[in-house]
Design a protein around this motif. Structure first.
Motif, PDB file in Angstrom:
ATOM      1  N   ARG A  11      87.918 -15.540  46.027  1.00  0.00           N
ATOM      2  CA  ARG A  11      88.620 -14.429  46.695  1.00  0.00           C
ATOM      3  C   ARG A  11      89.069 -13.374  45.678  1.00  0.00           C
ATOM      4  O   ARG A  11      88.905 -12.162  45.897  1.00  0.00           O
ATOM      5  N   LEU A  12      89.628 -13.842  44.561  1.00  0.00           N
ATOM      6  CA  LEU A  12      90.055 -12.894  43.524  1.00  0.00           C
ATOM      7  C   LEU A  12      88.857 -12.154  42.936  1.00  0.00           C
ATOM      8  O   LEU A  12      88.916 -10.932  42.713  1.00  0.00           O
ATOM      9  N   ALA A  13      87.767 -12.860  42.707  1.00  0.00           N
ATOM     10  CA  ALA A  13      86.575 -12.219  42.157  1.00  0.00           C
ATOM     11  C   ALA A  13      86.034 -11.150  43.091  1.00  0.00           C
ATOM     12  O   ALA A  13      85.536 -10.102  42.645  1.00  0.00           O
ATOM     13  N   ALA A  14      86.142 -11.386  44.408  1.00  0.00           N
ATOM     14  CA  ALA A  14      85.680 -10.386  45.374  1.00  0.00           C
ATOM     15  C   ALA A  14      86.487  -9.101  45.282  1.00  0.00           C
ATOM     16  O   ALA A  14      85.970  -8.000  45.507  1.00  0.00           O
ATOM     17  N   GLY A  15      87.767  -9.225  44.940  1.00  0.00           N
ATOM     18  CA  GLY A  15      88.618  -8.037  44.840  1.00  0.00           C
ATOM     19  C   GLY A  15      88.584  -7.360  43.493  1.00  0.00           C
ATOM     20  O   GLY A  15      89.100  -6.245  43.339  1.00  0.00           O
ATOM     21  N   THR A  16      87.981  -8.023  42.502  1.00  0.00           N
ATOM     22  CA  THR A  16      87.969  -7.450  41.142  1.00  0.00           C
ATOM     23  C   THR A  16      86.565  -7.331  40.571  1.00  0.00           C
ATOM     24  O   THR A  16      86.409  -7.118  39.368  1.00  0.00           O
ATOM     25  N   GLY A  17      85.562  -7.454  41.403  1.00  0.00           N
ATOM     26  CA  GLY A  17      84.185  -7.429  40.930  1.00  0.00           C
ATOM     27  C   GLY A  17      83.720  -6.042  40.527  1.00  0.00           C
ATOM     28  O   GLY A  17      84.402  -5.034  40.743  1.00  0.00           O
ATOM     29  N   PRO A  18      82.516  -5.944  39.936  1.00  0.00           N
ATOM     30  CA  PRO A  18      81.988  -4.667  39.430  1.00  0.00           C
ATOM     31  C   PRO A  18      81.884  -3.582  40.495  1.00  0.00           C
ATOM     32  O   PRO A  18      82.160  -2.416  40.219  1.00  0.00           O
ATOM     33  N   ALA A  19      81.487  -3.940  41.705  1.00  0.00           N
ATOM     34  CA  ALA A  19      81.324  -2.923  42.746  1.00  0.00           C
ATOM     35  C   ALA A  19      82.663  -2.294  43.102  1.00  0.00           C
ATOM     36  O   ALA A  19      82.766  -1.074  43.290  1.00  0.00           O
ATOM     37  N   VAL A  20      83.712  -3.121  43.179  1.00  0.00           N
ATOM     38  CA  VAL A  20      85.035  -2.594  43.495  1.00  0.00           C
ATOM     39  C   VAL A  20      85.543  -1.719  42.350  1.00  0.00           C
ATOM     40  O   VAL A  20      86.077  -0.618  42.563  1.00  0.00           O
ATOM     41  N   ARG A  21      85.385  -2.200  41.123  1.00  0.00           N
ATOM     42  CA  ARG A  21      85.855  -1.422  39.979  1.00  0.00           C
ATOM     43  C   ARG A  21      85.115  -0.077  39.885  1.00  0.00           C
ATOM     44  O   ARG A  21      85.715   0.949  39.548  1.00  0.00           O
ATOM     45  N   ALA A  22      83.836  -0.081  40.200  1.00  0.00           N
ATOM     46  CA  ALA A  22      83.082   1.177  40.175  1.00  0.00           C
ATOM     47  C   ALA A  22      83.589   2.132  41.244  1.00  0.00           C
ATOM     48  O   ALA A  22      83.726   3.342  41.016  1.00  0.00           O
ATOM     49  N   ALA A  23      83.883   1.598  42.435  1.00  0.00           N
ATOM     50  CA  ALA A  23      84.411   2.442  43.511  1.00  0.00           C
ATOM     51  C   ALA A  23      85.781   2.995  43.141  1.00  0.00           C
ATOM     52  O   ALA A  23      86.080   4.168  43.388  1.00  0.00           O
ATOM     53  N   VAL A  24      86.620   2.152  42.516  1.00  0.00           N
ATOM     54  CA  VAL A  24      87.936   2.621  42.074  1.00  0.00           C
ATOM     55  C   VAL A  24      87.791   3.669  40.977  1.00  0.00           C
ATOM     56  O   VAL A  24      88.580   4.610  40.893  1.00  0.00           O
ATOM     57  N   GLY A  25      86.767   3.530  40.129  1.00  0.00           N
ATOM     58  CA  GLY A  25      86.516   4.543  39.115  1.00  0.00           C
ATOM     59  C   GLY A  25      86.216   5.898  39.724  1.00  0.00           C
ATOM     60  O   GLY A  25      86.603   6.937  39.183  1.00  0.00           O
ATOM     61  N   ARG A  26      85.522   5.873  40.876  1.00  0.00           N
ATOM     62  CA  ARG A  26      85.211   7.136  41.556  1.00  0.00           C
ATOM     63  C   ARG A  26      86.384   7.635  42.389  1.00  0.00           C
ATOM     64  O   ARG A  26      86.557   8.843  42.559  1.00  0.00           O
ATOM     65  N   PHE A  27      87.169   6.707  42.916  1.00  0.00           N
ATOM     66  CA  PHE A  27      88.293   7.063  43.781  1.00  0.00           C
ATOM     67  C   PHE A  27      89.530   6.264  43.357  1.00  0.00           C
ATOM     68  O   PHE A  27      89.839   5.227  43.942  1.00  0.00           O
ATOM     69  N   PRO A  28      90.228   6.718  42.289  1.00  0.00           N
ATOM     70  CA  PRO A  28      91.399   5.970  41.820  1.00  0.00           C
ATOM     71  C   PRO A  28      92.445   5.819  42.928  1.00  0.00           C
ATOM     72  O   PRO A  28      92.631   6.705  43.763  1.00  0.00           O
ATOM     73  N   LEU A  29      93.120   4.682  42.912  1.00  0.00           N
ATOM     74  CA  LEU A  29      94.157   4.397  43.902  1.00  0.00           C
ATOM     75  C   LEU A  29      95.488   4.765  43.278  1.00  0.00           C
ATOM     76  O   LEU A  29      96.027   4.044  42.437  1.00  0.00           O
TER      77      LEU A  29
END
Length: 705
Positions: free
Chosen positions: A196-214
């Motif tokens: 569950r933690l890996a799903a929230g911190t994986g490369p795809a999520v980090r890349a999306a956050v890089g494009r759209f910072p929270l």
């Protein structure tokens, strides 16, 4: 344009702003209650030490079109939540043009840095935003607590809530889907905790956050001005020659000289253009005074055929608004400018605000000079030098009248195609005058560029830059050792870049340093490499390519100085005999034009060398994608032996992070192309070098991508 195009606000809290930044509200809505930070110097997220900011924004920072501006700030907050920092660029209309995420500059320093790149000429501005990085804060806390078995369910629930809100707020469907799927996995108790933690911190999520910072608690500084000017204001290679010498001939029978003209000088222009120069700079072209005219080598008595110093302006033939009769007419000058322009050269004209004793102003406007107690006008002095053939101007007796006359003269030469002025000794005139003159001229003609020939105290040189001078001569000429050069390169590329653009002239008619007098041809090559690679602006005076190195005894000036006499140089013959630096200068300018990183000022990084006489620096630039070409990186590494008398060897240690390598080979190396010799090598963090000053004193390396 920019690394970060969008942001996602995932909370309902309103952005906090810097205390000095006004907040606008639609007229149809009632204003909210004042923020507790209203009127204070600190906003919700403290933002301090913003650069480039000149005297708290009183003067605009300098930039050139397409040039990378290094933005820095110190940003932090209370507690342990993670902070994010963004620089925002606004175009002349006030619209947001670029948004880039800043990176930490040092562990524990709270300093952040990054690059903004204005695309067009005009009055731009920028601001810095500090904010709580919700995603970074959550990932750090979740990993620490879950690994310790503390608040596991709470941390997973907080992550699900954060990413669910991000999914709803994100305007990009693909990234919104990534956030939504990650939130769903965080809530799926059929998975184990680590999955569950890996799903929230994986490369795809980090890349999306890089494009759209929270982001939360967004705090924006006020906007600071940025004056973006054309390329010639901050980039270019200059070549200086005296028109009267180009085509001058000496009668073998009488020994008397005949002056060159604009027509004969135009024949030199193709060779200047072929060497890759952008600007041809002419010393004053006006009538020269006869009273107190200087003879050869600055002697006090001139012969009847001695031409005198072009800086002793004015005679019965006219003043600053006239052309020396020996050179030709205004029509001839216009033809010279047109010929230069056809070759891709701009003409820079000397603006020397001083007069010969027989200048028309000395009779018509004695109030424009300083009168001594005995009734005579004071001549110019720069102890131990004396200029008996020159009267300096005095701006305190009739500032309005004198200023108006000088503005008229500048407008006159602009009308004849001159868009660049090299200003002689501007530090001997009031700073207010330059602020007024340059401001007035640039309001009418934004393309006009002024170069300050000011070898003087740092405070005055800095003030002239603030007053409007687009570029200046610099102390580079006297920085020779590795230690001196490292200190100066850092200063001009980092500390003073916002207000001072250095033009690295390697020599002038007034300056022939001991390094060049006694260093041999190797010294000339070393200084040309340092100037051409170290600054986006560099220049040389004619004769440098011929290794002219003999000084008048006891001075830093060439013997038989061209300021006081004609010179007939055989450039073509020297090149044919292999005794000219012109081919190497041509190569340097070719390298500059092929590599955009060399044409920015603020992108220089020093690297380490084990040898005390070997300097190492790099210049790096990321070129944004266009409709025709993808984004690319351009990186140049210069390794140079600054001792013209020896062979040096040792180890270079590179800062690989500064090179922004896309990836290393399995053995930790990357490919570099040596641009002087054409060799290709594998380099890495540690590299051996051996540089013989008498053969090739430097490596100029291009990092292959």
């Amino acid at each position: 344009m920019g690394e970060v195009a969008n942001v996602v606000s995932v909370t309902t809290s309103k952005p906090a702003r810097h205390a000095s930044a006004p907040t606008a509200h639609p007229a149809s809505e009632p204003s909210p209650a004042p923020s507790p930070t209203e009127g204070l110097r600190f906003g919700r997220i403290p933002i301090t030490n913003i650069q480039p900011v000149i005297e708290d924004g009183k003067f605009p920072a300098k930039a050139v079109r397409g040039g990378d501006i290094q933005v820095r700030a110190v940003v932090f907050r209370e507690g342990h939540d993670a902070v994010g920092v963004t620089a925002v660029l606004f175009d002349p209309s006030g619209a947001e043009a670029q948004r880039t995420r800043l990176k930490p500059l040092g562990k524990g320093s709270d300093a952040w840095g990054g690059v903004l790149t204005p695309a067009t000429v005009g009055e731009w501005s920028f601001a810095v935003e500090g904010w709580t990085d919700l995603y970074a804060t959550w990932t750090h806390n979740a990993q620490v607590k879950i690994n310790a078995g503390v608040d596991v369910d709470v941390m997973l629930a907080e992550g699900r809530q954060l990413l669910s809100r991000a999914a709803k707020a994100c305007p990009a469907p693909a990234d919104a889907k990534v956030f939504k799927q990650a939130a769903k996995a965080l809530a799926d108790d059929s998975l184990n905790t680590n999955d569950r933690l890996a799903a929230g911190t994986g490369p795809a999520v980090r890349a999306a956050v890089g494009r759209f910072p929270l982001r939360d608690l967004v705090t924006r500084s006020r906007r600071y001005p940025l004056q973006v000017e054309r390329d010639a204001a901050g980039r270019g290679a200059w070549y200086e020659f005296f028109p009267r010498s180009e085509g001058a001939r000496r009668d073998p029978t009488t020994g008397l000289w005949s002056s060159g003209t604009f027509t004969t000088a135009a024949r030199r222009l193709p060779a200047v253009a072929a060497m890759g120069f952008d600007v041809v700079y002419l010393p004053p072209i006006h009538p020269i005074g006869t009273i107190n005219r200087k003879g050869p080598n600055n002697t006090l008595v001139a012969g009847p055929a001695d031409p005198g110093s072009p800086w002793a302006i004015g005679s019965a033939a006219g003043g600053h608004d006239s052309i020396h009769p020996d050179l030709g007419t205004f029509g001839d000058f216009d033809a010279f400018v047109a010929a230069a322009n056809e070759l891709g050269l701009e003409v820079a004209l000397d603006l020397a605000l001083q007069c010969a004793p027989d200048h028309p102003w000395a009779t018509a406007h004695p109030e424009w000079f300083t009168t001594r107690v005995d009734g005579t006008i004071a001549y110019a002095e720069n102890p131990p030098k004396k200029y008996q053939d020159i009267y300096p101007l005095n701006f305190d007796n009739d500032p309005a009248g004198l200023s108006a006359e000088i503005l008229r003269i500048v407008r006159l030469w602009i009308g004849h195609g001159v868009k660049i002025f090299r200003v002689d000794n501007p530090h001997t005139k009031p700073v207010w005058f330059w602020e007024w003159l340059i401001g007035t001229v640039n309001a009418e003609n934004p393309d006009v560029v002024f170069l300050a020939e000011a070898f003087t105290r740092p405070a005055m040189m800095a003030a002239l830059g603030r007053a409007g001078f687009q570029q200046s001569y610099s102390y580079f000429t006297w920085r020779n050792t590795k230690e001196e050069l490292e200190e100066y390169l850092v200063h001009v590329s980092r500390e003073s870049a916002g207000y001072f653009r250095p033009n690295f002239f390697v020599n002038t008619p007034d300056i022939l340093t001991e390094f060049l007098q006694y260093g041999g041809p190797a010294a000339f090559k070393i200084r040309a490499i340092l100037a051409a690679m170290g600054s986006p602006l560099w220049g040389m005076y004619a004769g440098y390519e011929l290794f002219e190195h003999v000084a008048r005894p006891g001075s830093e000036e060439n013997i038989d100085n061209e300021k006081y006499q004609y010179k007939d140089r055989d450039f073509a013959g020297a090149e044919a005999a292999g005794k000219s630096l012109a081919p190497f200068v041509t190569l340097l300018n070719k390298i500059r034009r092929a590599h955009p990183s060399l044409l920015d000022l603020e992108n220089l990084t020093l690297h380490r060398s084990s040898d005390p006489s070997t300097l190492v620096f790099s210049k790096h630039k990321t070129i944004a994608a266009t409709k025709d070409e993808p984004a690319r990186k351009d990186t140049i590494i210069v390794v140079i032996n600054v001792d013209p008398h020896s062979m040096r060897e040792g180890q270079v240690t590179l800062d690989l992070e500064a090179l922004e390598l896309d990836g290393l080979a399995p053995d930790g190396t990357f490919i570099v192309d040596e641009l002087i010799t054409g060799a290709t090598w594998n380099w890495g963090r540690q590299n051996y070098f051996r540089l013989d000053a008498h053969l090739e004193p430097a490596h100029i390396l291009h990092v292959r991508r």
